[in-house]
Design an enzyme around this catalytic site. Structure first.
Site, PDB file in Angstrom:
ATOM      1  N   GLY A 130       0.833  -1.194   0.000  1.00  0.00           N
ATOM      2  CA  GLY A 130       0.000   0.000   0.000  1.00  0.00           C
ATOM      3  C   GLY A 130       0.870   1.248   0.000  1.00  0.00           C
ATOM      4  CB  CYS A 131       0.180   4.768  -0.906  1.00  0.00           C
ATOM      5  SG  CYS A 131      -1.327   5.122   0.024  1.00  0.00           S
ATOM      6  CG  PHE A 132      -0.493   5.474   4.357  1.00  0.00           C
ATOM      7  CD1 PHE A 132      -0.028   6.776   4.346  1.00  0.00           C
ATOM      8  CD2 PHE A 132      -1.864   5.266   4.276  1.00  0.00           C
ATOM      9  CE1 PHE A 132      -0.907   7.848   4.242  1.00  0.00           C
ATOM     10  CE2 PHE A 132      -2.748   6.327   4.176  1.00  0.00           C
ATOM     11  CZ  PHE A 132      -2.268   7.622   4.162  1.00  0.00           C
ATOM     12  CB  ALA A 135       5.969   6.387   2.543  1.00  0.00           C
TER      13      ALA A 135
END
Length: 325
Positions: A130-132, A135
């Site tokens: 996922g995007c979170f 990062a």
């Protein structure tokens, strides 16, 4: 070698970004596009900037009974909807699932490409982070594997642009009037990315992530993710920076910076910028990272994973500069 590629969910934000990157890839050829609400239209009806064969490609409904002839399929479907569709894809077709249904699922490699590239190489089923997590985990990985922080004392404060909600959301909170000049937390204590991050922290550190806290916030910008992560550890700033520089020494897409990163640095790219600050007197380490949520957080990392699957250079189709301003 030409690799025949399809996209499920092409009319969504993730699918559209995958289209943009595939169009510039030296070996990928888009031959199949599927979308639920956009079926029956041409690709150019939704993306007027494309040209050539892609422009006239018809968007179809996904029919597992009549699968197209593909080498590779990117699936960009809402969480909870891809497992059934992808279970019916022939084994000979390699899949990168940009959605959330197969992360840390048996039979699927977890596609954290900058941290675990060898786990992806040659695998035919890969689940994009996922995007979170993309990062957060890139920032934490060097600290966790070098035991510079305690895995059970991590607090993540995250900010994301509105495109992270996806094009299909009808929630009025994502409209201009509600989002502009506004900052709002959401998904408190139960965000869908929590189990994924906790499992990966455990795998990287060998420790218990039971104290993990994660709070995302929606900010009035189109794309981008910034995470600020508070950890317990006795290392100083230079130790953290040096650990990250060593960990990512041969990785093309993670940049270790000497100052706190900004979301604009990564816009339109597959890059991740990380930075660290430490206060030894308080046993505090702050890790920071920025990515483009549609790039490294979705389609960019998906292309990177596909390159690894086929043994191509990881940078193929991904070496464009970020968009500025």
């Amino acid at each position: 070698m030409t690799i025949r590629v399809g996209i499920l969910g092409i009319s969504g934000f993730g699918g559209g970004e995958a289209l943009r990157l595939i169009a510039g890839h030296p070996q990928f050829e888009l031959v199949f596009a599927a979308g639920q609400g956009s079926a029956g239209n041409r690709v150019a009806d939704h993306f007027p900037g494309v040209s050539g064969k892609i422009a006239d490609l018809a968007i179809e409904k996904w029919n597992p009974a009549t699968p197209p002839k593909l080498d590779l399929l990117f699936a960009s479907l809402p969480s909870g909807t891809s497992a059934e569709a992808l279970a019916q894809v022939p084994k000979g077709v390699k899949i990168v699932d940009i959605g959330g249904d197969h992360r840390h699922v048996e039979g699927w490699a977890y596609g954290l490409a900058d941290v675990w590239p060898t786990r992806i190489d040659g695998h035919n089923r890969v689940a994009n982070p996922g995007c979170f997590p993309a990062a957060t985990l890139n920032a934490l990985a060097p600290l966790l594997v070098n035991h510079l922080i305690e895995p059970g004392n991590i607090v993540i404060d995250a900010k994301t642009g509105i495109s992270g909600a996806g094009r299909g959301s009808a929630d009025s909170h994502f409209g201009f009037a509600a989002s502009n000049e506004n900052l709002q937390p959401y998904g408190l204590l139960k965000h869908v990315h929590m189990p994924e991050m906790a499992k990966t922290i455990e795998l990287l550190s060998g420790g218990d992530p039971a104290g993990l806290v994660f709070t995302p916030h929606l900010v009035p910008m189109t794309r981008g993710v910034l995470v600020t992560i508070y950890c317990r550890g006795s290392a100083d700033t230079n130790q953290c920076l040096n650990a990250a520089r060593s960990f990512y020494a041969d990785r093309a897409f993670v940049r270790v910076t000497d100052k706190p990163p900004q979301t604009k640095w990564a816009t339109g790219s597959n890059l991740c910028f990380v930075n660290y600050a430490a206060d030894q007197e308080r046993n505090l380490i702050i890790a920071m990272a920025v990515i483009d949520n549609l790039g490294k957080g979705a389609a960019g990392q998906a292309i990177q994973n596909a390159n690894l699957i086929f043994g191509l250079p990881e940078t193929a189709g991904l070496d464009g500069l970020p968009v500025w301003p």
